[in-house]
Design an enzyme around this catalytic site. Structure first.
Site, PDB file in Angstrom:
ATOM      1  N   GLY A 107       0.834  -1.193   0.000  1.00 26.91           N
ATOM      2  CA  GLY A 107       0.000   0.000   0.000  1.00 26.91           C
ATOM      3  C   GLY A 107       0.870   1.244   0.000  1.00 26.91           C
ATOM      4  CB  CYS A 164       5.408  -4.086   0.309  1.00 27.67           C
ATOM      5  SG  CYS A 164       6.229  -2.506  -0.022  1.00 27.67           S
ATOM      6  CE1 TYR A 165       0.829   1.039   5.445  1.00 32.24           C
ATOM      7  CE2 TYR A 165      -0.642  -0.849   5.413  1.00 32.24           C
ATOM      8  CZ  TYR A 165      -0.318   0.403   5.892  1.00 32.24           C
ATOM      9  OH  TYR A 165      -1.121   1.019   6.819  1.00 32.24           O
ATOM     10  CG  HIS A 223       6.092  -5.892  -4.353  1.00 29.95           C
ATOM     11  ND1 HIS A 223       4.794  -5.765  -3.920  1.00 29.95           N
ATOM     12  CD2 HIS A 223       6.714  -4.727  -4.048  1.00 29.95           C
ATOM     13  CE1 HIS A 223       4.628  -4.569  -3.384  1.00 29.95           C
ATOM     14  NE2 HIS A 223       5.779  -3.914  -3.443  1.00 29.95           N
ATOM     15  CD  GLU A 239       3.283  -8.762  -5.328  1.00 29.66           C
ATOM     16  OE1 GLU A 239       3.016  -7.568  -5.123  1.00 29.66           O
ATOM     17  OE2 GLU A 239       3.939  -9.461  -4.541  1.00 29.66           O
ATOM     18  CG  ASP A 253     -15.385 -10.552 -19.882  1.00 35.39           C
ATOM     19  OD1 ASP A 253     -14.455 -11.376 -19.893  1.00 35.39           O
ATOM     20  OD2 ASP A 253     -15.228  -9.354 -19.560  1.00 35.39           O
ATOM     21  CE  LYS A 264     -11.177 -10.067 -21.016  1.00 34.42           C
ATOM     22  NZ  LYS A 264     -12.508  -9.443 -21.106  1.00 34.42           N
TER      23      LYS A 264
END
Length: 508
Positions: free
Chosen positions: A55, A82-83, A169, A171, A227, A366
């Site tokens: 964040g 992180c945060y 991070h 990810e 979609d 997605k």
């Protein structure tokens, strides 16, 4: 679906959805929730693990987002990123201070391989840092498990309480073994079994739709996009013969697109209703040049056209929508994953009196929607379809929209997409724009005064930002030569080399 899930508490980090996707790629269901979710509610959901996102705030700031400290006493493994790591230590009695030297970008980190989070990994590895605060003092029971040149506590843990934190991070792809770290957390620390898969998701949704709908009819506005197409395919399996798809051809589709959509869905176990509404849409755009006015009028007319066709069907039953998980996450705004109480039906009128809304894709990202489409047998042309705006080519025709301009753009766009498909060039989205500029040219011995087409091709991972694609000159030359030779009315082709920002991907 899977009974095991990981809750991701959102503190406003830009990578929150990426964290959720990475967890799912590991075969574990992830759900984004507000950081303010009470610990009691979290306990009721019985997640196998909790992840705290990054964040933009400082944990010591007065208005910094926080979670209830009781979250860390639930006995559920926690990973702060992180945060999230700073908040974890701050709430448990540690101290977080401003950095003397901030770290942004790729850094080399030393990790303690004795930690369950880094077991079996290289001791020296590349990580992505993005922070201006650091941990000055760890809470009782915690030890540092990683460090960089400027960050002595780049990771920490209290293994007895199964509380872990990383300043970097995991990810993102820039953290070379980040995926392994998440896998270690999920399987070695949280005890995941890996029950989450798209095959299981399909079966669960088929069952859920049948329970919700019963023998009532279902109505879906089918655009031909990814979609709505995957939604139609799934519903046709869940309630064969009960689904009616209304495809409104507003006249702004790409070349042969309506025919392709018809060919795919007329073979499915559903009622496919194609409506030729070109004349009524063009009539609404006479004299309109402002892009926002175009969008608004097309949206309004779509609602009217849909309502006109729906009323002819008699009993309506349920309304289906191709809502996907990011739509829901974004609707929560500051509360992140707060589920919207009013479903935005793209302007479709509520007064039609539907029994309810069916959203079988609402739990998917997605890339997962595309996987479901492939598993359901949809062709690649549908599943891998590029993003295409609702107003279609109407906002890729600059200025007033006319049949003549649409015809020119369809041909030019088709040539560009065809040549891109034949080449090895890479771009995440590419299309042609018919500008409102006319210029002097020469063809043979004749003077021309025709339109200019702009080509747009971009590289992006999230469509929030983009860089223009560095297409090879020979490819651009072929496209330009073909368009000017084959599309009478266009005598000039230009290539848009603007990033986002300052531009947008679309021109209007």
């Amino acid at each position: 679906m899977s009974k095991e899930q990981v809750l991701i508490l959102d503190f406003g980090g830009q990578y929150k959805e990426l964290i959720a996707r990475r967890v799912r790629e590991c075969g574990v269901l992830s759900t984004l929730v507000s950081c303010e979710t009470p610990a009691a509610d979290i306990k009721k959901q019985a997640p196998i693990g909790i992840i705290l996102t990054g964040g933009p705030s400082s944990v010591y700031a007065k208005d910094a987002p926080v979670c209830e400290p009781e979250v860390f006493g639930l006995g559920i493994p926690v990973l702060g990123i992180c945060y999230g790591m700073q908040l974890l230590t701050h709430l448990l009695g540690g101290q977080v201070v401003s950095c003397d030297t901030s770290e942004y970008g790729v850094r080399q980190a030393h990790v303690e391989t004795s930690s369950a989070l880094f077991a079996g990994m290289a001791a020296e590895q590349q990580v992505l840092m993005s922070h201006t605060d650091r941990i000055e003092r760890l809470p009782a029971g915690f030890v540092a498990t990683a460090a960089t040149a400027h960050c002595p506590t780049a990771a920490c843990e209290d293994s007895a309480r199964r509380l872990y934190g990383v300043q970097f991070h995991p990810e993102v792809v820039h953290t070379t073994q980040g995926g392994d770290m998440l896998h270690r957390f999920l399987y070695d620390i949280c005890g995941a079994k890996g029950e989450y898969s798209m095959e299981n998701y399909i079966q669960a949704q088929i069952k859920a739709v049948r329970e919700q709908v019963g023998d009532k009819p279902v109505l879906l506005g089918l655009s031909g996009g990814v979609d709505s197409s995957v939604c139609a395919a799934l519903l046709s399996e869940a309630v064969p013969g009960q689904l009616t798809c209304i495809y409104i051809d507003h006249g702004f589709m790409r070349k042969n697109e309506t025919e392709q959509v018809r060919a795919v869905f007329e073979k499915r176990k559903l009622h496919f209703l194609a409506v030729d509404a070109k004349a009524r849409f063009l009539a609404r755009l006479v004299g309109v040049t402002d892009p926002e006015t175009k969008r608004k009028r097309i949206g309004e007319e779509f609602a009217r056209a849909f309502e006109d066709e729906a009323r002819k069907l008699g009993e309506l039953g349920f309304l289906a929508q191709g809502t996907i998980y990011p739509d829901i996450v974004e609707s929560g705004k500051n509360k992140s994953a707060v589920i919207k109480s009013h479903h935005n039906v793209g302007g479709l009128p509520e007064k039609l009196g539907f029994l309810g809304v069916v959203e079988p894709l609402a739990g998917l990202f997605k890339d997962e929607v595309r996987k479901v489409g492939a598993l359901l047998g949809l062709p690649r042309s549908i599943v891998q379809r590029q993003p295409f705006p609702g107003p279609g080519l109407a906002i890729r025709v600059i200025g007033e929209v006319t049949e003549e301009k649409l015809a020119l753009l369809r041909e030019a766009d088709a040539i560009f997409r065809e040549e891109m498909g034949r080449s090895r060039a890479k771009a995440d989205q590419y299309f042609a724009v018919l500008t409102n500029t006319r210029s002097v040219g020469v063809m043979g011995d004749m003077r021309t005064y025709d339109y200019t087409v702009a080509l747009r091709a971009v590289s992006t991972s999230d469509f929030m930002t983009c860089a223009y694609a560095r297409l090879p000159y020979p490819l651009l030359d072929r496209v330009s030569s073909r368009i000017t030779a084959e599309v009478r009315g266009i005598n000039r082709v230009v290539y848009d080399i603007t990033a986002k920002p300052p531009a947008t991907i679309e021109w209007e």
